[in-house]
Design a protein around this motif. Structure first.
Motif, PDB file in Angstrom:
ATOM      1  N   HIS A 140      31.221  41.394  25.893  1.00 58.33           N
ATOM      2  CA  HIS A 140      32.310  41.163  26.844  1.00 58.33           C
ATOM      3  C   HIS A 140      33.597  41.869  26.459  1.00 58.33           C
ATOM      4  CE1 HIS A 140      29.874  37.302  27.299  1.00 58.33           C
ATOM      5  NE2 HIS A 140      29.488  38.188  28.170  1.00 58.33           N
ATOM      6  N   ARG A 176      41.413  39.912  33.064  1.00 60.07           N
ATOM      7  CA  ARG A 176      40.218  39.090  33.269  1.00 60.07           C
ATOM      8  C   ARG A 176      39.090  39.597  32.371  1.00 60.07           C
ATOM      9  NH1 ARG A 176      43.401  36.108  35.133  1.00 60.07           N
ATOM     10  NH2 ARG A 176      43.413  35.109  37.178  1.00 60.07           N
ATOM     11  N   VAL A 177      38.111  38.728  32.151  1.00 60.37           N
ATOM     12  CA  VAL A 177      37.002  39.061  31.250  1.00 60.37           C
ATOM     13  C   VAL A 177      35.817  39.589  32.068  1.00 60.37           C
ATOM     14  CG1 VAL A 177      35.363  38.112  29.571  1.00 60.37           C
ATOM     15  CG2 VAL A 177      37.741  37.334  29.589  1.00 60.37           C
ATOM     16  N   THR A 179      31.802  41.942  31.679  1.00 65.44           N
ATOM     17  CA  THR A 179      30.711  42.304  30.783  1.00 65.44           C
ATOM     18  C   THR A 179      30.590  43.824  30.734  1.00 65.44           C
ATOM     19  OG1 THR A 179      29.573  40.322  31.511  1.00 65.44           O
ATOM     20  CG2 THR A 179      28.233  41.993  30.388  1.00 65.44           C
ATOM     21  N   ASP A 193      30.203  46.184  36.085  1.00 60.49           N
ATOM     22  CA  ASP A 193      29.826  45.780  37.441  1.00 60.49           C
ATOM     23  C   ASP A 193      30.719  44.615  37.864  1.00 60.49           C
ATOM     24  OD1 ASP A 193      27.907  47.687  37.234  1.00 60.49           O
ATOM     25  OD2 ASP A 193      26.213  46.288  37.127  1.00 60.49           O
ATOM     26  N   PHE A 195      31.994  41.821  40.635  1.00 63.24           N
ATOM     27  CA  PHE A 195      31.614  41.042  41.811  1.00 63.24           C
ATOM     28  C   PHE A 195      32.877  40.769  42.619  1.00 63.24           C
ATOM     29  CE2 PHE A 195      30.859  36.581  43.459  1.00 63.24           C
ATOM     30  CZ  PHE A 195      30.107  36.999  44.547  1.00 63.24           C
ATOM     31  N   HIS A 197      34.295  38.410  44.822  1.00 65.85           N
ATOM     32  CA  HIS A 197      33.984  37.053  45.296  1.00 65.85           C
ATOM     33  C   HIS A 197      34.853  36.659  46.476  1.00 65.85           C
ATOM     34  CE1 HIS A 197      37.552  35.665  43.143  1.00 65.85           C
ATOM     35  NE2 HIS A 197      37.145  36.373  42.110  1.00 65.85           N
ATOM     36  N   GLY A 201      42.620  36.862  43.165  1.00 69.17           N
ATOM     37  CA  GLY A 201      43.079  36.914  41.777  1.00 69.17           C
ATOM     38  C   GLY A 201      43.277  38.352  41.336  1.00 69.17           C
ATOM     39  N   PRO A 202      43.863  38.550  40.137  1.00 68.93           N
ATOM     40  CA  PRO A 202      44.194  39.911  39.699  1.00 68.93           C
ATOM     41  C   PRO A 202      42.965  40.816  39.534  1.00 68.93           C
ATOM     42  CG  PRO A 202      44.638  38.292  37.964  1.00 68.93           C
ATOM     43  CD  PRO A 202      44.328  37.526  39.210  1.00 68.93           C
ATOM     44  N   GLY A 203      41.834  40.226  39.136  1.00 70.92           N
ATOM     45  CA  GLY A 203      40.622  41.044  38.956  1.00 70.92           C
ATOM     46  C   GLY A 203      40.135  41.595  40.289  1.00 70.92           C
ATOM     47  N   THR A 204      40.053  40.729  41.277  1.00 67.83           N
ATOM     48  CA  THR A 204      39.555  41.149  42.578  1.00 67.83           C
ATOM     49  C   THR A 204      40.550  42.080  43.263  1.00 67.83           C
ATOM     50  OG1 THR A 204      38.531  38.987  42.685  1.00 67.83           O
ATOM     51  CG2 THR A 204      38.488  40.266  44.685  1.00 67.83           C
ATOM     52  N   THR A 239      28.263  36.786  38.311  1.00 68.51           N
ATOM     53  CA  THR A 239      29.062  37.187  37.150  1.00 68.51           C
ATOM     54  C   THR A 239      28.207  37.277  35.880  1.00 68.51           C
ATOM     55  OG1 THR A 239      29.673  34.942  36.522  1.00 68.51           O
ATOM     56  CG2 THR A 239      31.086  36.044  38.133  1.00 68.51           C
ATOM     57  N   TRP A 345      33.570  31.238  35.185  1.00 68.11           N
ATOM     58  CA  TRP A 345      34.675  30.956  36.098  1.00 68.11           C
ATOM     59  C   TRP A 345      34.559  29.492  36.481  1.00 68.11           C
ATOM     60  CZ3 TRP A 345      33.578  29.900  41.450  1.00 68.11           C
ATOM     61  CH2 TRP A 345      32.243  30.109  41.816  1.00 68.11           C
ATOM     62  N   ARG A 346      35.612  28.954  37.085  1.00 68.13           N
ATOM     63  CA  ARG A 346      35.544  27.555  37.494  1.00 68.13           C
ATOM     64  C   ARG A 346      36.067  27.423  38.927  1.00 68.13           C
ATOM     65  NH1 ARG A 346      36.836  21.933  34.346  1.00 68.13           N
ATOM     66  NH2 ARG A 346      36.794  20.701  36.229  1.00 68.13           N
ATOM     67  N   GLY A 348      37.777  26.694  42.155  1.00 65.00           N
ATOM     68  CA  GLY A 348      39.109  26.157  42.460  1.00 65.00           C
ATOM     69  C   GLY A 348      40.145  26.416  41.388  1.00 65.00           C
ATOM     70  N   MET A 349      39.766  27.089  40.267  1.00 57.75           N
ATOM     71  CA  MET A 349      40.746  27.335  39.204  1.00 57.75           C
ATOM     72  C   MET A 349      40.766  28.818  38.859  1.00 57.75           C
ATOM     73  SD  MET A 349      40.074  24.210  36.530  1.00 57.75           S
ATOM     74  CE  MET A 349      41.619  24.222  35.631  1.00 57.75           C
TER      75      MET A 349
HETATM   76  C1  LIG Z   1      32.206  36.160  29.319  1.00 58.81           C
HETATM   77  C2  LIG Z   1      32.468  36.507  30.760  1.00 58.81           C
HETATM   78  C3  LIG Z   1      31.852  37.618  31.335  1.00 58.81           C
HETATM   79  C4  LIG Z   1      32.074  37.945  32.686  1.00 58.81           C
HETATM   80  N1  LIG Z   1      31.475  39.053  33.219  1.00 58.81           N
HETATM   81  C5  LIG Z   1      31.741  39.409  34.519  1.00 58.81           C
HETATM   82  C6  LIG Z   1      31.219  40.622  35.089  1.00 58.81           C
HETATM   83  O1  LIG Z   1      30.567  41.420  34.409  1.00 58.81           O
HETATM   84  N2  LIG Z   1      31.471  40.883  36.389  1.00 58.81           N
HETATM   85  C7  LIG Z   1      32.237  40.034  37.185  1.00 58.81           C
HETATM   86  O2  LIG Z   1      32.444  40.329  38.366  1.00 58.81           O
HETATM   87  N3  LIG Z   1      32.774  38.896  36.645  1.00 58.81           N
HETATM   88  C8  LIG Z   1      32.544  38.581  35.346  1.00 58.81           C
HETATM   89  N4  LIG Z   1      33.096  37.437  34.809  1.00 58.81           N
HETATM   90  C9  LIG Z   1      33.805  36.510  35.715  1.00 58.81           C
HETATM   91  C10 LIG Z   1      35.239  36.877  36.024  1.00 58.81           C
HETATM   92  O3  LIG Z   1      35.993  36.985  34.831  1.00 58.81           O
HETATM   93  C11 LIG Z   1      35.792  35.743  36.897  1.00 58.81           C
HETATM   94  O4  LIG Z   1      35.085  35.653  38.098  1.00 58.81           O
HETATM   95  C12 LIG Z   1      37.273  35.879  37.152  1.00 58.81           C
HETATM   96  O5  LIG Z   1      37.732  34.617  37.579  1.00 58.81           O
HETATM   97  C13 LIG Z   1      37.605  36.891  38.227  1.00 58.81           C
HETATM   98  O6  LIG Z   1      39.018  36.989  38.287  1.00 58.81           O
HETATM   99  P1  LIG Z   1      39.822  37.035  39.649  1.00 58.81           P
HETATM  100  O7  LIG Z   1      41.154  37.568  39.277  1.00 58.81           O
HETATM  101  O8  LIG Z   1      39.025  37.781  40.661  1.00 58.81           O
HETATM  102  O9  LIG Z   1      39.888  35.525  40.127  1.00 58.81           O
HETATM  103  P2  LIG Z   1      40.759  34.323  39.514  1.00 58.81           P
HETATM  104  O10 LIG Z   1      42.215  34.583  39.690  1.00 58.81           O
HETATM  105  O11 LIG Z   1      40.308  34.027  38.135  1.00 58.81           O
HETATM  106  O12 LIG Z   1      40.339  33.126  40.467  1.00 58.81           O
HETATM  107  C14 LIG Z   1      40.868  33.021  41.797  1.00 58.81           C
HETATM  108  C15 LIG Z   1      39.964  32.073  42.587  1.00 58.81           C
HETATM  109  O13 LIG Z   1      38.691  32.694  42.746  1.00 58.81           O
HETATM  110  C16 LIG Z   1      37.673  31.825  42.286  1.00 58.81           C
HETATM  111  N5  LIG Z   1      36.612  32.620  41.648  1.00 58.81           N
HETATM  112  C17 LIG Z   1      36.683  33.280  40.468  1.00 58.81           C
HETATM  113  N6  LIG Z   1      35.507  33.880  40.206  1.00 58.81           N
HETATM  114  C18 LIG Z   1      34.677  33.583  41.232  1.00 58.81           C
HETATM  115  C19 LIG Z   1      33.324  33.891  41.517  1.00 58.81           C
HETATM  116  N7  LIG Z   1      32.582  34.643  40.715  1.00 58.81           N
HETATM  117  N8  LIG Z   1      32.805  33.404  42.684  1.00 58.81           N
HETATM  118  C20 LIG Z   1      33.530  32.646  43.540  1.00 58.81           C
HETATM  119  N9  LIG Z   1      34.828  32.317  43.302  1.00 58.81           N
HETATM  120  C21 LIG Z   1      35.389  32.781  42.159  1.00 58.81           C
HETATM  121  C22 LIG Z   1      38.357  30.884  41.293  1.00 58.81           C
HETATM  122  O14 LIG Z   1      37.684  29.647  41.219  1.00 58.81           O
HETATM  123  C23 LIG Z   1      39.740  30.742  41.891  1.00 58.81           C
HETATM  124  O15 LIG Z   1      39.741  29.727  42.864  1.00 58.81           O
HETATM  125  C24 LIG Z   1      32.916  37.125  33.463  1.00 58.81           C
HETATM  126  C25 LIG Z   1      33.562  36.024  32.877  1.00 58.81           C
HETATM  127  C26 LIG Z   1      33.350  35.732  31.542  1.00 58.81           C
HETATM  128  C27 LIG Z   1      34.067  34.562  30.915  1.00 58.81           C
END
Ligand SMILES: Cc1cc2nc3c(=O)[nH]c(=O)nc-3n(C[C@H](O)[C@H](O)[C@H](O)COP(=O)(O)OP(=O)(O)OC[C@H]3O[C@@H](n4cnc5c(N)ncnc54)[C@H](O)[C@@H]3O)c2cc1C
Length: 364
Positions: A140, A176-177, A179, A193, A195, A197, A201-204, A239, A345-346, A348-349
């Protein structure tokens, strides 16, 4: 060798010591009990922890200034997160080396973005000095995203207090974290890769606006990866899919077992390269409140017989993760060394919400 030390007033150390050691072991460090102390070593340096009545004494050492601050940051950050409720004051004494560029931060430039499925994008990054990511033990990385209005990239430094200094007094960079799906050190290429979702959030947000030439920071690698085993159970949602795909590609040809992968619908399935003896089973999300499909599928497997040769990997939403980890730990009684399970991920958080709550937001 550089060194620093701290003695933290910690009235409830007994209630937290095991979790702290487990957290260090899950993040880059190998932890050994020596007499009345615990020695944690990692690629940057070492830490020695001695728990006393209502306090925790810590000594750290590392060969260079950036590495000393990196160890200091790991210890301060992990203990602060695990024992968030205790509001600990961690004040370091010893060598002060000023602000340093994190030794495990690499800069990656977007080369190409591929559409794998409707919701999954593969980003191919170019970068230098990527050898540290070329390991099966840790899959990761934490990506750091520049602010959307940035005119030139700026990166954080680590300071003598064990904290991150963000550039220009800004708020922390979004991060964000993810893989590491694949790394080719000779070609200077790393793939992730993502996803989409559907959130904001900042990742998306970064993913949706990413273009060739964009730069991100990548810290790591971190956390436990797979352990070689003759039989595997790999469980994940979208994820966890990048990690499962990588583990299946890297597995010995004689490996047997099952990969359970949860996706929104059939279009999100990918063709995976896997050993002939590993069945890849796709599950579809049900949207029924309270239903944890991965956990339900794990419970429904035929668990008769011995599991001495089994390795279990889990990467998915918190509630599924929690139910599966409890089952594997408390009912199957698999030893910790044969289980790697993370809440990815969790519901709602956001990650910021999770950090505000502390470790119990993501622990089973
Ligand atoms: C060890 C590890 C490895 C990971 N590897 C990957 C990877 O390779 N590819 C990848 O795409 N993600 C991966 N993730 C997951 C990713 O870090 C989270 O989904 C993260 O929350 C995305 O950040 P964000 O800024 O998009 O959303 P956030 O700001 O974190 O969340 C905003 C909202 O979106 C929701 N949300 C977050 N993730 C998801 C989801 N997957 N499905 C539905 N709702 C979601 C949250 O609950 C929250 O309500 C990994 C996480 C960990 C801890």
């Amino acid at each position: 060798m550089l060194s620093a030390r701290t003695t933290v007033s910690f009235p409830r150390i007994d209630a937290f010591l095991t979790d702290i050691l487990e957290s260090l072991a899950a993040h880059d460090m190998s932890v050994t009990a020596i007499g009345d102390s615990y020695v944690a070593t990692c690629t940057f340096g070492a830490a020695r922890l001695v728990a006393g009545p209502q306090r925790l004494a810590i000594e750290i050492s590392a060969p260079t200034a950036p590495e000393l601050n990196r160890v200091r940051y790991s210890i301060t950050g992990l203990i602060g997160f695990v024992a968030k409720s205790e509001a600990l004051q961690i004040v370091w004494e010893g060598d002060e080396v000023g602000r340093t560029f994190p030794p495990d931060l690499r800069l990656l430039t977007v080369q190409e973005i591929q559409r794998l499925t409707p919701r999954m994008r593969r980003v191919i990054f170019a970068g230098e000095d990527l050898a540290r990511f070329d390991t099966r033990e840790q899959m990761h990385t934490r990506l750091l995203f520049q602010p959307e209005d940035a005119t030139r990239p700026e990166w954080p430094t680590l300071d003598d207090a064990g904290l991150i200094s963000w550039p220009g007094g800004r708020q922390r960079l979004g991060s964000r974290v993810y893989t590491v799906r694949h790394v080719d050190v000779a070609a200077g290429q790393l793939r992730i890769d993502f996803f989409d979702h559907g959130g904001t959030g900042p990742g998306t947000r970064w993913l949706r606006r990413a273009r060739p030439g964009d730069i991100v920071g990548a810290v790591g690698p971190a956390a436990h990866g797979p352990k070689p085993a003759p039989r595997v159970l790999l469980v994940g949602d979208e994820t966890g899919l990048p990690g499962i795909a990588r583990m299946l590609e890297d597995a010995a040809p004689e490996t047997e077992g099952l990969a359970l992968i949860l996706v929104a619908d059939g279009e999100d399935r990918q063709a995976l390269r896997a050993p002939a003896g590993v069945e890849v089973r796709w599950l579809q999300r049900s949207h029924v409140a309270g239903d944890e499909p991965l956990s339900r599928a794990v419970h429904a497997l035929d668990w008769r017989g011995a599991h001495d040769d089994l390795f279990v990997w889990v990467g998915c939403e918190f509630h599924d993760f929690r139910a599966i980890r409890r089952f594997v730990r408390d009912e199957l009684k698999l030893p910790a060394a044969r289980v790697v399970a993370f809440s990815h991920w969790r519901r709602g958080m956001s990650e910021e919400d999770i950090i505000a709550v502390g470790a119990h937001a993501v622990n089973a």
